[in-house]
Write an enzyme that holds these catalytic residues in place. Structure first.
Site, PDB file in Angstrom:
ATOM      1  N   ARG A  13       0.837  -1.215   0.000  1.00 17.62           N
ATOM      2  CA  ARG A  13       0.000   0.000   0.000  1.00 17.62           C
ATOM      3  C   ARG A  13       0.865   1.255   0.000  1.00 17.62           C
ATOM      4  NH1 ARG A  13      -1.969   0.626   6.232  1.00 17.62           N
ATOM      5  NH2 ARG A  13      -0.481  -0.827   7.132  1.00 17.62           N
ATOM      6  N   SER A  40      -4.611   4.790   5.941  1.00 12.00           N
ATOM      7  CA  SER A  40      -4.458   3.362   5.627  1.00 12.00           C
ATOM      8  C   SER A  40      -4.037   3.148   4.178  1.00 12.00           C
ATOM      9  CB  SER A  40      -5.788   2.627   5.853  1.00 12.00           C
ATOM     10  OG  SER A  40      -6.141   2.674   7.213  1.00 12.00           O
ATOM     11  N   GLU A  61     -18.959   4.658  -0.117  1.00 11.12           N
ATOM     12  CA  GLU A  61     -18.199   4.140  -1.264  1.00 11.12           C
ATOM     13  C   GLU A  61     -19.005   4.152  -2.557  1.00 11.12           C
ATOM     14  OE1 GLU A  61     -18.615   2.531   1.657  1.00 11.12           O
ATOM     15  OE2 GLU A  61     -16.635   2.658   2.584  1.00 11.12           O
ATOM     16  N   PHE A  86     -14.475  -2.947   0.314  1.00  9.03           N
ATOM     17  CA  PHE A  86     -15.378  -1.831   0.034  1.00  9.03           C
ATOM     18  C   PHE A  86     -15.166  -1.271  -1.375  1.00  9.03           C
ATOM     19  CE2 PHE A  86     -14.110  -1.295   4.673  1.00  9.03           C
ATOM     20  CZ  PHE A  86     -15.018  -2.244   5.088  1.00  9.03           C
ATOM     21  N   HIS A 112      -5.513  -3.667   1.617  1.00  2.45           N
ATOM     22  CA  HIS A 112      -5.950  -4.640   2.625  1.00  2.45           C
ATOM     23  C   HIS A 112      -6.683  -5.830   1.992  1.00  2.45           C
ATOM     24  CE1 HIS A 112      -4.798  -1.260   5.017  1.00  2.45           C
ATOM     25  NE2 HIS A 112      -5.168  -1.793   6.164  1.00  2.45           N
ATOM     26  N   ASP A 120      -8.450  -8.091  11.798  1.00  2.86           N
ATOM     27  CA  ASP A 120      -9.819  -7.580  11.621  1.00  2.86           C
ATOM     28  C   ASP A 120     -10.800  -8.688  11.237  1.00  2.86           C
ATOM     29  OD1 ASP A 120      -9.383  -5.015  12.378  1.00  2.86           O
ATOM     30  OD2 ASP A 120      -9.224  -4.193  10.354  1.00  2.86           O
ATOM     31  N   ARG A 170      -1.821  -4.930   3.103  1.00  5.08           N
ATOM     32  CA  ARG A 170      -1.510  -4.198   4.324  1.00  5.08           C
ATOM     33  C   ARG A 170      -0.115  -4.475   4.900  1.00  5.08           C
ATOM     34  NH1 ARG A 170      -2.901  -5.782   9.937  1.00  5.08           N
ATOM     35  NH2 ARG A 170      -2.640  -3.934  11.232  1.00  5.08           N
TER      36      ARG A 170
END
Lengths: 317, 283
Positions: A13, A40, A61, A86, A112, A120, A170
């Site tokens: 990322r 992020s 989104e 998303f 991610h 998560d 990530r």
């Protein structure tokens, strides 16, 4: 001697963030949108340097995808940023109608992705995004392997006209490709030559394929390692050329084996050069909470799994 | 594009557009006449008086106004006004919904029909795109406006409210959105299916400037849209809540949701055409 080495681990990322920052400086038409995940997605530098070209859309989104489609009218090149989950499943119809069917020059940038999101858990660990995106006509699907390749892919996308999906992750992973590499969309990269088995890997699994090649070499097996950073359009001729020589193949991806790279390769082979193919990927399940390393091991996405799959594929020749 | 200022002349165009709509839908026995007829006066006022646009179509719309149709199922009225204002040959209306046509059931860019900038049909998506284009107009220092039409049933889609919140927060004041408030949707009156409650209060609470208008009175539509133009540039997006009668212009189609997506048969077509003067020549 190892054919590829690394001196540092970095997150892909951040490669995206670095690429976007460079685009901000070099291409005045690039604009960026983010759905409340600027840090992020590592979009802070772009935002700081180009406040008028950065659009914070909040946790919305669907609206972000529509805004991005509208921003292409007038000549801008929008890069959207949020988590892979998303970026795809949540907004599939918006992407389908407003971006893909409408042929809009939007770059959907998704962080991610996969199991390595970690703790998560499964709500955020999408393993179906490659499938969703590759099924859309006009859509280009790119899944780079490390920081340097993600940065190069991000920059290359700005010169590519048409909708595209850029998938990255990530955790910090080995940064082993060249900083000055030329990224050619749609062109497979033969990283290591071999004659006994073709290993086609994408994303985080490319490094594991490189490690697997070394282990196989110790056993006297010459594996060919091919980096499939572009899943669509798939470089079918490179795949067929390699398998015509090795006569068996392994696919490796951090994704459900249904709908992913493996299925695309299976299709290419069955239409052109039927040969044994073993798929390393998640076997049609959701993920769960855990550290990235624990999850990759539990779900069979490891160097050892690639070695085992290679031996099995060779045995089926 | 020559602007038509005379109300009677605009009404004559509207009569022809209504003939086009019922003939197109009848020819393929499919399509959406009700909402198309209800929005005809608005669409004629927009394309023949209000919009500063160039029928020599350019996707990027630099230095011209842009129109988006979010409720894509009323494509017949859009196709008719586009053809009648010179975007493509009027005769092409005869290909509506047929195989290999540029006039898809719902508007699309895939076949490169001049005048269409984004696909619509799956509801609730147009406002977001229109806001995106409006923001790029600001970036490009292009003073032209972005117009949008959407249906009232469409307001049941959540994305509309994401977009509404965003436009006000970001002071997107170069957009004039219109809702076709005809109170009807496929399964019946909106009040019965899923009530929209107080739309003015809703949009005002979301930070928009709200105008209420009559969408079947030509002089009033032009006046309303000119008023909306005056509201643009004041730091808030502009919403025109426009009441229309579904099926307006064809007596047996008025005031019911039954003609949302049904085509007239031969007798019904004749009855409809008898009520609509042929003013510009049928295609």
């Amino acid at each position: 001697m190892a054919k590829f080495t690394f001196t540092e681990k970095k997150d892909t990322r951040s490669g995206f963030g670095a690429g976007l920052t460079e685009l901000g400086r070099t291409n005045p038409n690039v604009v960026a949108l983010c759905a409340d995940l600027t840090g992020s997605l590592k979009m802070n530098d772009f935002q700081k340097e180009n406040p008028d070209r950065f659009f914070q859309v909040g946790i919305a989104e669907a609206n972000m995808m529509g805004l991005a489609a509208g921003m292409t009218i007038g000549g801008k090149i929008p890069f959207t940023g949020t988590f892979a989950n998303f970026s795809t499943g949540r907004v599939y119809d918006q992407i389908r109608q407003s971006i893909a069917y409408s042929g809009k020059n939007v770059k959907i940038c998704a962080s991610h992705a996969g199991l390595t999101l970690g703790e998560d858990g499964a709500t955020h660990q999408i393993l179906e995004d490659i499938g969703l995106m590759k099924m859309l006509p006009h859509m280009t699907v790119i899944n780079p392997c490390d920081f340097n390749q993600t940065k190069a892919a991000t920059i290359a996308l700005a010169s590519h006209v048409g909708p595209a999906y850029l998938r990255f992750g990530r955790p910090s992973v080995p940064n082993f490709t060249a900083a000055d590499q030329k990224f050619e969309i749609g062109k497979a990269w033969k990283m290591i030559e071999g004659t006994d088995v073709s290993i086609f890997a994408t994303g985080h699994m490319v490094w594991h394929a490189v490690e697997a090649e070394a282990i196989l070499a110790e056993k006297g097996i010459k594996a060919e390692v091919i980096n499939i950073h572009t899943i669509k359009p798939l470089d079918e001729s490179a795949i067929i050329q390699s398998v015509s020589k090795t006569r068996c193949a392994v696919s490796a991806e951090e994704h459900n084996i249904f709908g992913g790279l493996g299925e695309s390769i299976a299709g290419a082979l069955s239409r052109n050069f039927p040969a044994p193919l073993e798929m390393v990927g998640v076997k049609d399940s959701f993920g769960e909470s855990g550290t990235p390393a624990e999850l990759m091991k539990k779900y069979g996405l490891s160097t050892e799994a690639i070695v085992e799959a290679a031996l099995k594929a060779i045995g089926r020749k | 594009m020559n602007k038509i200022t005379d109300t009677q002349e605009l009404k004559r165009v509207a009569s022809q557009v209504r003939r086009d709509i019922v003939r197109m839908v009848h020819a393929v026995q499919s399509g959406h006449p009700g909402g198309s007829l209800g929005c005809t006066d608005f669409m004629v006022a927009l394309y023949f008086n209000i919009l500063r646009h160039n029928p020599k179509f350019s996707m990027d719309a630099i230095n011209e106004d842009v129109f988006f149709l979010s409720n894509g199922h009323i494509s017949p009225v859009w196709y008719s006004v586009l053809a009648r204002s010179g975007y493509f040959p009027v005769n092409e209306l005869s290909t509506f919904r047929k195989l290999n046509s540029r006039l898809q059931g719902h508007p699309a860019t895939e076949e490169h029909l001049p005048g269409i900038r984004i696909a619509s049909g799956s509801l609730g998506q147009g406002l977001s795109a229109a806001i995106g284009t409006a923001q790029v107009k600001k970036l490009n220092q292009d003073k032209h406006l972005v117009y949008l039409l959407m249906g009232d049933g469409e307001l049941q889609e959540g994305q509309v409210w994401e977009a509404a919140m965003y436009a006000a927060h970001n002071a997107v004041d170069n957009i004039i959105a219109t809702v076709d408030v005809n109170g009807q949707q496929i399964d019946g009156p909106t009040e019965k299916v899923l009530s929209l409650m107080n739309l003015r209060a809703k949009f005002e609470a979301f930070g928009w400037m709200v105008v209420e208008s009559d969408g079947n009175d030509m002089a009033s539509i032009v006046k309303t849209l000119e008023h909306c133009q005056g509201l643009a540039g004041k730091g808030r997006p502009v919403m025109n809540l426009m009441k229309t009668e579904m099926g307006q212009g064809v007596d047996y189609m008025v005031g019911t949701h039954k003609w949302h997506g049904i085509a007239p048969n031969d007798d019904e077509l004749a009855k409809a055409l008898a009520q609509l003067e042929e003013t510009l020549g049928d295609y």
